[in-house]
Design an enzyme around this catalytic site. Sequence first.
Site, mmCIF file in Angstrom:
data_model
loop_
_atom_site.group_PDB
_atom_site.id
_atom_site.type_symbol
_atom_site.label_atom_id
_atom_site.label_comp_id
_atom_site.label_asym_id
_atom_site.label_seq_id
_atom_site.Cartn_x
_atom_site.Cartn_y
_atom_site.Cartn_z
ATOM 1 N N LYS B 95 0.874 -1.169 0.000
ATOM 2 C CA LYS B 95 0.000 0.000 0.000
ATOM 3 C C LYS B 95 0.910 1.217 0.000
ATOM 4 O O LYS B 95 1.630 1.469 0.976
ATOM 5 C CB LYS B 95 -0.912 0.006 1.234
ATOM 6 C CG LYS B 95 -1.861 1.183 1.215
ATOM 7 C CD LYS B 95 -2.626 1.342 2.508
ATOM 8 C CE LYS B 95 -3.419 2.644 2.429
ATOM 9 N NZ LYS B 95 -3.715 3.168 3.752
ATOM 10 N N GLY B 156 -7.756 9.527 10.148
ATOM 11 C CA GLY B 156 -7.978 9.588 11.586
ATOM 12 C C GLY B 156 -9.038 10.589 12.012
ATOM 13 O O GLY B 156 -9.358 10.691 13.189
ATOM 14 N N GLY B 183 -10.596 8.320 7.120
ATOM 15 C CA GLY B 183 -11.597 9.294 7.529
ATOM 16 C C GLY B 183 -12.980 8.710 7.809
ATOM 17 O O GLY B 183 -13.866 9.416 8.268
ATOM 18 N N ASN B 204 -9.293 1.942 10.107
ATOM 19 C CA ASN B 204 -8.376 1.656 11.215
ATOM 20 C C ASN B 204 -8.800 2.399 12.474
ATOM 21 O O ASN B 204 -9.305 1.815 13.423
ATOM 22 C CB ASN B 204 -6.931 1.997 10.822
ATOM 23 C CG ASN B 204 -5.937 1.669 11.930
ATOM 24 O OD1 ASN B 204 -6.262 1.016 12.918
ATOM 25 N ND2 ASN B 204 -4.716 2.130 11.796
ATOM 26 N N THR B 205 -8.610 3.730 12.472
ATOM 27 C CA THR B 205 -8.852 4.517 13.686
ATOM 28 C C THR B 205 -10.240 4.271 14.294
ATOM 29 O O THR B 205 -10.372 4.125 15.512
ATOM 30 C CB THR B 205 -8.689 6.022 13.380
ATOM 31 O OG1 THR B 205 -7.404 6.226 12.812
ATOM 32 C CG2 THR B 205 -8.812 6.859 14.638
#
Lengths: 372, 252
Positions: B95, B156, B183, B204-205
């Site tokens: 990535k 994030g 996001g 992720n976040t």
Amino acid sequence: MRYKNFLSLLEQYRWEKVSAKIANVKPDTLDKLLKKENFSVGDLPILLSQTASARLPELEKKASRITTQYFGKARFLYAPLYITNRCINRCVYCGFNKNNKIERKRLSSKEISKDADYLYNQGFRHILIVSGEDPIVMKSDYLIDTIALLHKKFPSISIEVQPLTENLYRKAVAAGCDGLSLYQETYNKKVYKIVHIGGPKRDFRWRIEGPERAAKAGIKKINFGVLLGLADFRTDIFFAALHAAFIRKRFWKTQIGFSFPRIRPFVGSYQPTVEVKDRDLLQIILALRLVFPQAFLVLSTRERAGFRDKLLQIAATNTSAGSKTNPGGYSDDSTTGQFDISDNRTPAEVVRAIRAAGLYPVWKDWDIGLAG
Amino acid sequence: MLQIAGRKFSSRLIVGTGKFSSNSVMKEAINASGSEIVTVALRRVDLDNTQEDIIEAIDFSRIQILPNTSGAQNASEAIKIANIGRNMGLGNWVKLEVTPDPWYLLPDPIDTLKATEKLAKDGFAVLVYMNADPVLAKRLEDAGAEAVMPLASPIGSARGMKTKEMIRIIIENSNLPVVVDAGLGSPSDAGYAMEMGADAVLVNTAIATSDNPVKMAKAFKLAVEAGRTGYEAGIIASKEHAYASSPEKGII
């Protein structure tokens, strides 16, 4: 307005005026500010004020949320490696002061490797090279060779040494250095002259322009700070933040961070003129987190274990562990340190505490491929 | 089924490994997400320290690992890191993240394109983190990317599908899988991206920093499945006026 350098921006401010502004914050002003979601450096006089010190729980809640958003649960470990305590400066607050009768030592590459191996085996992958103002740093490749030597094993190398020339910073970057810690100690010129009695460090300007030279040379992370206890800390932190914000805008690829050294007992008789209590330090950290959500906030072992654990939970992101502040101290602890350590836990114990707080200890956050 | 670089996946949710409180929570969350592709920051990988290492916590037999170049500020750093990952034995997927600005970690379009060209030529399967720029998406396709990964909003930030107009165009024009990345704050954000026709999302976040990452991973799994199923079923057009569910017209 675009200032040609930080010094010309700094000259727009009067220390006394900033202090007065901080001292006269009305509760209403603070109320209004705390309704906002995003903060700027211009808000710092309010956030750092005594008025705001009565509202720490609110600041804490906001700061903690921001820290989680940007850093998640990750907390980063590093270790200082002192390579020389020879010093030509006379700084009243420092154990390495030229006039202090301590054993002086400059590590050979063999001795450096010995300490480095020890730290590597403890798990560290980020080393902060620290030195006194030993003239050899400016006159030879001693520092550059040390960086190159350590970079063979450690992906991330930062330096905390005297301000260098742009050319030397460039060589440091080429050798594998990605971070710089360069604290102005105080942005109050009068106090600066009083505490720096002799040696090259008396030159306020050479030091304050260091971060600009380093950023130009391609250092990726720059850590700002003042020595807490020298001058009014609220005002001093405002100027450190102004400095960091300036670098951030001018050198947009540079990451910034802050450290918060409080004066610790050391060999010498200087007593801090300003008391910085735990709750003051907490306020500083919270205020900076609100204004700089993405900044690294760095703790050293100057602070007590329990307090450090708490700060890491709320807003601090980087911490040293098991530190020695004397050259060669990891292999042979016979010389005197720069200052006394408060947190005497081993790295493994610090890591356990980080885990116990529901946080993730990160040893390696950089790659060889990112440097040089 | 989702197909990227010749491999097929039944899950359309890709998860990240940063920001978790521990490897065990991360592992459980990955399991709950049903994800078959997991991205890992190469700068965090330390094969010398197996006890702390993220890689150790991932089940390679079930999961395609997607090493990322996070931390790279330019093309040459990204290329170097990608090669370090491949030499470690982590495979040829990467990535690509080139983010010169440490503040919002927004991707550099110019160096991203350069690095994509080089890495694709060198045999990497390049999945590219990018701003939601439809023209850049086509340029990356021409440069040999295997997937484009436009951001929904700054990484994030949990601000959701702020770039939806541009992502719509990217999806419409792309011959490559489109993975909406960065996001997405809530399961409904992910569901929305999937309803729009995104091939997958990366989260992720929103999972790692929630109060209950394992439960949140499951919520995202369900939302992604719901969004995709809705997209496949054909979502009806929204209208200006009310129309009764049981029309009375023609009853008399």
